[in-house]
Motif scaffolding. Sequence first.
Motif, short mmCIF file in Angstrom:
data_model
loop_
_atom_site.label_atom_id
_atom_site.label_comp_id
_atom_site.label_asym_id
_atom_site.label_seq_id
_atom_site.Cartn_x
_atom_site.Cartn_y
_atom_site.Cartn_z
N LEU A 200 62.59 27.52 -42.23
CA LEU A 200 64.02 27.43 -42.49
C LEU A 200 64.65 28.79 -42.23
O LEU A 200 64.21 29.80 -42.78
CB LEU A 200 64.27 27.00 -43.94
N TYR A 201 65.66 28.80 -41.39
CA TYR A 201 66.45 30.01 -41.16
C TYR A 201 67.80 29.81 -41.85
O TYR A 201 68.56 28.90 -41.51
CB TYR A 201 66.65 30.25 -39.67
N ALA A 202 68.07 30.64 -42.87
CA ALA A 202 69.26 30.45 -43.68
C ALA A 202 69.84 31.80 -44.07
O ALA A 202 69.17 32.83 -44.01
CB ALA A 202 68.93 29.63 -44.92
N LEU A 203 71.10 31.77 -44.50
CA LEU A 203 71.81 32.98 -44.93
C LEU A 203 71.98 32.98 -46.44
O LEU A 203 72.21 31.93 -47.05
CB LEU A 203 73.20 33.04 -44.27
N ALA A 204 71.88 34.17 -47.02
CA ALA A 204 72.13 34.31 -48.46
C ALA A 204 72.60 35.73 -48.74
O ALA A 204 72.27 36.67 -48.01
CB ALA A 204 70.88 34.00 -49.28
N GLY A 205 73.36 35.88 -49.80
CA GLY A 205 73.88 37.18 -50.18
C GLY A 205 72.99 37.88 -51.18
O GLY A 205 72.07 37.28 -51.76
#
Length: 286
Positions: free
Chosen positions: A60-65
Amino acid sequence: MPSPSVFIAGPASWNSIVVLDRLPEPVPHMQFAEDSWDTVGGTSAGKALSLTGLGRSTLLYALAGDDEPGERVRGALAGAGVDVRWASASATERHLNLMTRAGGRVSLYLSAPSATDGAEDDELRDLMAAADALVLDLAAEPLRLLPLAREAGTPIWVDVHDYDGSAEFHRPFLDAADAVFCNADRLDDPVAFLHSRIAAGATLAVCTLGADGAVAVDADGVEHRVAAVPVDVVDTNGAGDAFLAGVLDAHLAGASVPEALAAGARSASSVLRTRHLHPLLDRVTP
Protein backbone atom coordinates in the motif's frame (compact mmCIF):
# COMPACT_ATOMS: atom_id res chain seq x y z
CA MET A 1 12.09 -4.50 -1.01
CA PRO A 2 10.64 -7.59 -2.76
CA SER A 3 8.23 -6.76 -5.56
CA PRO A 4 4.60 -6.96 -4.39
CA SER A 5 2.03 -8.93 -6.34
CA VAL A 6 -0.43 -6.04 -5.94
CA PHE A 7 0.51 -2.36 -5.68
CA ILE A 8 -2.24 -0.13 -4.23
CA ALA A 9 -2.14 3.66 -4.19
CA GLY A 10 -4.70 5.69 -2.32
CA PRO A 11 -6.24 6.74 0.97
CA ALA A 12 -5.56 5.43 4.43
CA SER A 13 -7.39 7.53 7.01
CA TRP A 14 -8.42 7.77 10.63
CA ASN A 15 -12.20 7.72 10.88
CA SER A 16 -14.85 8.42 13.45
CA ILE A 17 -17.93 6.24 12.92
CA VAL A 18 -21.28 7.40 14.30
CA VAL A 19 -24.29 5.07 14.02
CA LEU A 20 -27.71 6.75 13.81
CA ASP A 21 -31.24 5.43 13.48
CA ARG A 22 -31.58 7.55 10.31
CA LEU A 23 -29.34 9.85 8.30
CA PRO A 24 -29.73 13.53 9.27
CA GLU A 25 -32.23 15.66 7.44
CA PRO A 26 -30.94 19.01 6.08
CA VAL A 27 -32.62 21.05 8.83
CA PRO A 28 -31.41 22.10 12.28
CA HIS A 29 -32.22 19.33 14.78
CA MET A 30 -30.77 16.99 17.44
CA GLN A 31 -30.18 13.25 17.22
CA PHE A 32 -28.78 10.68 19.63
CA ALA A 33 -26.12 8.28 18.37
CA GLU A 34 -26.75 4.56 18.81
CA ASP A 35 -23.01 3.82 18.81
CA SER A 36 -19.68 5.38 17.89
CA TRP A 37 -16.03 4.40 17.56
CA ASP A 38 -12.74 5.43 15.95
CA THR A 39 -10.89 3.18 13.52
CA VAL A 40 -8.75 2.97 10.40
CA GLY A 41 -10.54 4.06 7.23
CA GLY A 42 -9.72 4.69 3.61
CA THR A 43 -10.67 2.64 0.58
CA SER A 44 -7.07 1.69 -0.19
CA ALA A 45 -6.37 0.64 3.38
CA GLY A 46 -9.45 -1.58 3.19
CA LYS A 47 -8.26 -3.29 0.02
CA ALA A 48 -4.75 -3.75 1.39
CA LEU A 49 -6.09 -5.28 4.60
CA SER A 50 -8.27 -7.75 2.72
CA LEU A 51 -5.53 -8.77 0.30
CA THR A 52 -3.10 -9.18 3.19
CA GLY A 53 -5.66 -11.31 5.00
CA LEU A 54 -5.97 -13.49 1.89
CA GLY A 55 -2.21 -14.03 1.85
CA ARG A 56 -1.58 -11.96 -1.28
CA SER A 57 1.72 -10.03 -1.32
CA THR A 58 0.58 -6.41 -1.27
CA LEU A 59 2.15 -2.98 -0.95
CA LEU A 60 0.00 0.00 0.00
CA TYR A 61 1.33 3.41 -0.99
CA ALA A 62 -0.42 6.06 1.09
CA LEU A 63 0.05 9.54 2.54
CA ALA A 64 -0.05 10.50 6.20
CA GLY A 65 0.95 13.48 8.30
CA ASP A 66 3.20 13.75 11.32
CA ASP A 67 0.20 14.03 13.62
CA GLU A 68 -1.77 11.92 16.09
CA PRO A 69 -4.21 10.49 13.51
CA GLY A 70 -1.22 9.54 11.36
CA GLU A 71 0.43 7.74 14.27
CA ARG A 72 -2.77 5.80 14.89
CA VAL A 73 -3.19 4.76 11.25
CA ARG A 74 0.46 3.76 10.86
CA GLY A 75 0.42 1.79 14.09
CA ALA A 76 -2.82 -0.03 13.34
CA LEU A 77 -1.84 -1.08 9.81
CA ALA A 78 1.61 -2.19 10.99
CA GLY A 79 -0.01 -4.21 13.76
CA ALA A 80 -2.33 -5.83 11.21
CA GLY A 81 0.67 -6.88 9.10
CA VAL A 82 0.00 -4.58 6.13
CA ASP A 83 3.11 -3.55 4.18
CA VAL A 84 2.89 0.22 3.63
CA ARG A 85 5.16 2.72 1.92
CA TRP A 86 4.28 6.03 3.55
CA ALA A 87 4.72 9.42 1.89
CA SER A 88 4.66 12.59 3.94
CA ALA A 89 1.61 14.86 3.95
CA SER A 90 0.73 18.06 5.77
CA ALA A 91 -2.14 16.27 7.52
CA THR A 92 -3.53 12.76 7.74
CA GLU A 93 -6.83 12.10 6.00
CA ARG A 94 -9.77 12.00 8.43
CA HIS A 95 -13.46 11.28 7.94
CA LEU A 96 -16.58 11.50 10.05
CA ASN A 97 -18.90 8.76 8.78
CA LEU A 98 -22.56 9.00 9.74
CA MET A 99 -24.00 5.49 9.34
CA THR A 100 -27.27 3.63 9.66
CA ARG A 101 -27.59 -0.07 10.48
CA ALA A 102 -28.91 -0.64 6.96
CA GLY A 103 -25.68 0.71 5.44
CA GLY A 104 -26.68 4.30 4.65
CA ARG A 105 -23.70 6.61 4.91
CA VAL A 106 -22.73 10.26 4.79
CA SER A 107 -18.94 10.74 4.76
CA LEU A 108 -17.65 14.13 5.92
CA TYR A 109 -14.03 14.70 4.92
CA LEU A 110 -12.31 16.55 7.76
CA SER A 111 -8.93 16.59 6.01
CA ALA A 112 -7.47 15.16 2.81
CA PRO A 113 -3.81 15.22 1.68
CA SER A 114 -2.72 16.95 -1.52
CA ALA A 115 -0.61 15.21 -4.15
CA THR A 116 3.14 14.95 -3.55
CA ASP A 117 5.88 16.59 -5.63
CA GLY A 118 6.82 13.28 -7.26
CA ALA A 119 10.24 12.94 -5.63
CA GLU A 120 9.82 9.15 -5.30
CA ASP A 121 8.38 8.53 -8.76
CA ASP A 122 11.33 6.52 -10.12
CA GLU A 123 11.03 3.97 -7.32
CA LEU A 124 7.24 3.91 -7.55
CA ARG A 125 7.41 3.31 -11.30
CA ASP A 126 9.70 0.32 -10.75
CA LEU A 127 7.38 -1.13 -8.11
CA MET A 128 4.36 -0.72 -10.36
CA ALA A 129 6.14 -2.30 -13.33
CA ALA A 130 7.12 -5.34 -11.25
CA ALA A 131 3.64 -5.95 -9.79
CA ASP A 132 1.01 -8.29 -11.21
CA ALA A 133 -1.77 -5.71 -10.77
CA LEU A 134 -2.19 -2.07 -9.76
CA VAL A 135 -5.11 -0.62 -7.81
CA LEU A 136 -5.41 3.15 -8.08
CA ASP A 137 -8.10 4.67 -5.92
CA LEU A 138 -9.88 8.01 -6.16
CA ALA A 139 -7.57 10.61 -4.61
CA ALA A 140 -5.18 13.35 -5.67
CA GLU A 141 -1.96 11.30 -5.45
CA PRO A 142 -3.24 8.27 -7.44
CA LEU A 143 -4.57 10.70 -10.06
CA ARG A 144 -1.08 12.15 -10.37
CA LEU A 145 0.34 8.61 -10.66
CA LEU A 146 -1.96 7.52 -13.51
CA PRO A 147 0.47 8.40 -16.33
CA LEU A 148 3.27 6.49 -14.56
CA ALA A 149 0.97 3.54 -14.05
CA ARG A 150 0.06 3.43 -17.72
CA GLU A 151 3.74 3.56 -18.65
CA ALA A 152 4.40 0.59 -16.33
CA GLY A 153 2.17 -1.63 -18.48
CA THR A 154 0.72 -3.49 -15.49
CA PRO A 155 -3.07 -4.08 -15.49
CA ILE A 156 -4.86 -1.27 -13.66
CA TRP A 157 -7.89 -1.89 -11.43
CA VAL A 158 -10.02 1.06 -10.35
CA ASP A 159 -12.94 1.45 -7.96
CA VAL A 160 -15.17 4.42 -8.78
CA HIS A 161 -17.56 3.70 -5.88
CA ASP A 162 -20.84 5.63 -6.22
CA TYR A 163 -20.04 7.09 -9.64
CA ASP A 164 -23.02 8.82 -11.23
CA GLY A 165 -21.98 8.27 -14.85
CA SER A 166 -20.81 11.82 -15.49
CA ALA A 167 -18.48 13.15 -12.75
CA GLU A 168 -15.30 14.48 -14.37
CA PHE A 169 -12.88 13.52 -11.58
CA HIS A 170 -13.51 9.83 -12.24
CA ARG A 171 -12.90 10.03 -16.00
CA PRO A 172 -9.08 9.63 -16.06
CA PHE A 173 -9.37 6.58 -13.80
CA LEU A 174 -12.00 5.01 -16.03
CA ASP A 175 -9.98 5.74 -19.17
CA ALA A 176 -6.93 3.97 -17.69
CA ALA A 177 -8.74 0.97 -16.23
CA ASP A 178 -8.39 -2.64 -17.28
CA ALA A 179 -10.91 -3.59 -14.58
CA VAL A 180 -13.64 -1.27 -13.26
CA PHE A 181 -15.59 -1.65 -10.01
CA CYS A 182 -18.48 0.48 -8.80
CA ASN A 183 -21.67 0.31 -6.76
CA ALA A 184 -25.22 0.89 -7.93
CA ASP A 185 -26.09 3.76 -5.59
CA ARG A 186 -26.14 6.51 -8.26
CA LEU A 187 -26.30 4.69 -11.58
CA ASP A 188 -29.65 4.59 -13.39
CA ASP A 189 -28.68 1.45 -15.31
CA PRO A 190 -25.65 -0.31 -13.77
CA VAL A 191 -25.56 -3.14 -16.32
CA ALA A 192 -25.55 -0.72 -19.24
CA PHE A 193 -22.69 1.16 -17.58
CA LEU A 194 -20.70 -2.07 -17.23
CA HIS A 195 -21.19 -2.89 -20.91
CA SER A 196 -20.07 0.64 -21.81
CA ARG A 197 -16.78 0.10 -19.96
CA ILE A 198 -16.13 -3.15 -21.82
CA ALA A 199 -16.86 -1.38 -25.09
CA ALA A 200 -14.35 1.30 -24.04
CA GLY A 201 -11.59 -1.29 -23.60
CA ALA A 202 -11.84 -2.69 -20.07
CA THR A 203 -11.62 -6.47 -19.73
CA LEU A 204 -13.80 -6.71 -16.61
CA ALA A 205 -16.51 -4.45 -15.17
CA VAL A 206 -18.25 -5.17 -11.87
CA CYS A 207 -21.04 -3.45 -9.92
CA THR A 208 -21.81 -4.38 -6.33
CA LEU A 209 -25.49 -4.43 -5.37
CA GLY A 210 -25.36 -4.57 -1.59
CA ALA A 211 -27.51 -7.36 -0.19
CA ASP A 212 -28.33 -8.41 -3.76
CA GLY A 213 -24.73 -9.43 -4.46
CA ALA A 214 -23.00 -8.18 -7.61
CA VAL A 215 -23.19 -8.22 -11.39
CA ALA A 216 -20.22 -8.33 -13.78
CA VAL A 217 -19.56 -8.15 -17.51
CA ASP A 218 -16.49 -9.91 -18.87
CA ALA A 219 -14.31 -9.12 -21.88
CA ASP A 220 -16.68 -11.00 -24.20
CA GLY A 221 -19.70 -9.02 -23.02
CA VAL A 222 -21.10 -11.96 -21.02
CA GLU A 223 -22.99 -11.03 -17.85
CA HIS A 224 -22.37 -12.86 -14.58
CA ARG A 225 -24.13 -12.53 -11.22
CA VAL A 226 -23.26 -13.64 -7.72
CA ALA A 227 -25.41 -13.64 -4.59
CA ALA A 228 -24.25 -12.05 -1.35
CA VAL A 229 -23.12 -14.43 1.38
CA PRO A 230 -25.67 -14.30 4.24
CA VAL A 231 -24.16 -12.78 7.37
CA ASP A 232 -25.19 -10.90 10.50
CA VAL A 233 -23.98 -7.41 9.56
CA VAL A 234 -22.09 -5.41 12.18
CA ASP A 235 -20.81 -2.63 9.91
CA THR A 236 -20.80 -2.16 6.13
CA ASN A 237 -17.68 0.02 5.84
CA GLY A 238 -15.08 -1.71 3.69
CA ALA A 239 -17.35 -4.37 2.20
CA GLY A 240 -16.91 -3.10 -1.36
CA ASP A 241 -13.13 -2.92 -0.90
CA ALA A 242 -13.07 -6.48 0.41
CA PHE A 243 -15.17 -7.62 -2.55
CA LEU A 244 -12.70 -6.15 -5.04
CA ALA A 245 -9.80 -7.67 -3.10
CA GLY A 246 -11.38 -11.11 -3.21
CA VAL A 247 -12.04 -10.88 -6.94
CA LEU A 248 -8.53 -9.61 -7.65
CA ASP A 249 -6.84 -12.29 -5.54
CA ALA A 250 -8.84 -15.05 -7.23
CA HIS A 251 -8.25 -13.56 -10.69
CA LEU A 252 -4.49 -13.53 -10.15
CA ALA A 253 -4.72 -17.17 -9.05
CA GLY A 254 -6.29 -18.06 -12.42
CA ALA A 255 -9.95 -18.24 -11.42
CA SER A 256 -12.79 -17.81 -13.90
CA VAL A 257 -15.03 -14.76 -13.60
CA PRO A 258 -17.80 -16.68 -11.73
CA GLU A 259 -15.21 -18.19 -9.37
CA ALA A 260 -13.63 -14.79 -8.77
CA LEU A 261 -17.02 -13.20 -8.04
CA ALA A 262 -17.77 -15.93 -5.51
CA ALA A 263 -14.42 -15.27 -3.86
CA GLY A 264 -15.29 -11.57 -3.73
CA ALA A 265 -18.60 -12.31 -2.03
CA ARG A 266 -16.85 -14.46 0.59
CA SER A 267 -14.26 -11.75 1.19
CA ALA A 268 -16.95 -9.08 1.61
CA SER A 269 -18.82 -11.24 4.13
CA SER A 270 -15.72 -11.49 6.30
CA VAL A 271 -15.55 -7.73 6.90
CA LEU A 272 -19.29 -7.29 7.46
CA ARG A 273 -18.85 -9.19 10.74
CA THR A 274 -16.52 -6.58 12.27
CA ARG A 275 -16.83 -2.89 12.95
CA HIS A 276 -13.36 -2.36 11.50
CA LEU A 277 -12.28 -2.52 7.86
CA HIS A 278 -11.08 -6.09 8.38
CA PRO A 279 -10.87 -8.64 11.22
CA LEU A 280 -7.08 -8.18 11.16
CA LEU A 281 -7.72 -4.87 12.95
CA ASP A 282 -9.77 -6.44 15.74
CA ARG A 283 -6.70 -7.27 17.79
CA VAL A 284 -4.88 -3.97 17.26
CA THR A 285 -7.68 -1.36 17.31
CA PRO A 286 -9.78 -1.07 20.47
